[in-house]
Scaffold this active site. Structure first.
Site, PDB file in Angstrom:
ATOM      1  N   LYS A   1       0.833  -1.204   0.000  1.00  0.00           N
ATOM      2  CA  LYS A   1       0.000   0.000   0.000  1.00  0.00           C
ATOM      3  C   LYS A   1       0.873   1.261   0.000  1.00  0.00           C
ATOM      4  CE  LYS A   1      -4.415  -1.261   0.122  1.00  0.00           C
ATOM      5  NZ  LYS A   1      -4.428  -2.669   0.016  1.00  0.00           N
TER       6      LYS A   1
ATOM      7  N   LYS B   1      -5.569 -14.827 -14.130  1.00  0.00           N
ATOM      8  CA  LYS B   1      -6.596 -14.735 -13.097  1.00  0.00           C
ATOM      9  C   LYS B   1      -7.569 -13.608 -13.422  1.00  0.00           C
ATOM     10  CE  LYS B   1      -6.952 -14.626  -8.095  1.00  0.00           C
ATOM     11  NZ  LYS B   1      -6.618 -13.631  -7.098  1.00  0.00           N
TER      12      LYS B   1
ATOM     13  N   LYS C   1     -10.858  -7.631 -11.376  1.00  0.00           N
ATOM     14  CA  LYS C   1     -11.489  -6.411 -11.865  1.00  0.00           C
ATOM     15  C   LYS C   1     -10.584  -5.204 -11.690  1.00  0.00           C
ATOM     16  CE  LYS C   1     -14.793  -4.441  -8.583  1.00  0.00           C
ATOM     17  NZ  LYS C   1     -16.230  -4.352  -8.393  1.00  0.00           N
TER      18      LYS C   1
END
Ligand code: TRP
Length: 331
Positions: free
Chosen positions: A111, A194, A197
């Protein structure tokens, strides 16, 4: 009978990858174990959704899980933020979670790299909130993917630390759990292995996609110029199309196109048309059910009322015991 706890990311529409992964897994275990499935809306606050998005995403995920066959009579289905005990246990666990170990967490470091402008304390303590979710019901099995293994390991650390500190074997150690090995991995339409989205919206077929949208996406799927030698190995993107077909079409259809490929006669246009129609047939009942449930607030309210009650019963018992173990006493 194990106590299974799993948090569902509230990120809106689900795709076929989610269906053949997490959802199938849930469906298989829902009648075998004591299951708590909840929508992790507190966790989603780390990315600051608008109030409207927060609500809509939670509703969409709830509706889609129910449409896929999650049985609210069998499992305890609830929304994380409806259980105030979650935040209480989170606070308590935070006192024994060390900043150093939280900073070393892979997902946190990721992150920092991707969103250096938004490193909030909620991100740092994300694994503590997740531990609270699981320990709140004294969960022993947690159906999660590989990317959550480290968080689960931290949950075990926090559980053991609590037990050691208060000299009581209170929290059990939770472990990752998949029901059976036969879960199929659904590839993307963009050549990736894979379906996801976040990488590319057009790479995923969503359960709620209208037939026209599915046709467009499938027709645009990545392929190659076609085989030139018999029984040639398939490049990844082509292999992906065949794997999608394996999941969505009949065995005969799959074998038909496989034979055409192996004899260098395959026409990807035909194959994609067939795949699109089979994807539409496969998602039809789900799409219908999703639409029906989206406009049935009364039913959703009922499901959540029962789920929240059952979850709070379990959660309040844990909190009562934890408070006593820690030394909180009333005068
Ligand atoms: N972190 C999980 C994810 O991103 C979601 C989650 C939150 C969860 N709390 C949990 C999963 C508790 C399992 C158990 O997918």
């Amino acid at each position: 009978m194990e106590t299974v706890v799993s948090g569902i990311r509230s990120t809106g529409n689900l795709h076929l990858g989610n269906y053949f992964g997490a959802i199938k897994n849930f469906l298989k275990m829902q009648h075998e174990h004591r299951c708590f499935f909840f929508i992790a809306d507190y966790h989603s606050l780390t990315t600051h959704p608008t109030p409207k998005d927060l609500h809509n995403n939670v509703k969409q995920v709830l509706v889609e899980y129910l449409a896929c066959g999650i049985d609210p009579e069998a499992v305890t289905m609830y929304i994380q933020s409806d259980i105030p005990e979650t935040t209480e246990l989170y606070l308590m666990l935070n006192m024994n979670a060390y900043v150093g170990e939280l900073e070393r967490c892979t997902s946190f470091k990721e992150k920092i790299r991707k969103h250096p402008e938004n490193i909030n304390a909620g991100l740092l303590t994300y694994p503590v909130l997740m531990a609270a979710d699981v320990l709140l019901h004294k969960g022993t099995k947690v159906p999660v993917g590989k990317d959550q293994e480290q968080h689960l390991e931290m949950t075990r650390t926090f559980a053991n630390r609590f037990n050691r500190m208060y000299k009581k074997e209170y929290f059990p150690e939770p472990y990752a759990f998949n029901f059976g090995e036969e879960l199929i991995k659904i590839p993307g339409l963009d050549g990736s292995t894979k379906m996801s989205k976040s990488d590319n919206e057009n790479s995923a077929i969503f359960l709620a996609d209208e037939p026209e949208v599915i046709r467009k996406k499938v027709m645009r799927a990545v392929t190659d110029a076609g085989p030139t030698k018999p029984n040639q190995e398939k490049p990844q993107a082509v292999e992906n199309l065949f794997n999608l077909m394996l999941a969505l079409s009949s065995k005969e259809t799959y074998e038909h196109f496989n034979e055409l490929y192996n004899t260098c006669q395959v026409r990807y246009g035909d194959m994609k048309k067939q795949l699109a129609e089979d994807a539409i047939i496969f998602t039809n009942p789900l799409r219908e059910k999703i639409k029906e449930l989206l406009s049935n607030d009364e039913y959703l309210r009922k499901v959540l009322k029962t789920g929240t009650e059952k979850a709070r019963e379990s959660a309040s018992k844990t909190i009562r015991e934890v408070r006593e173990i820690m030394g909180f006493k009333s005068f």
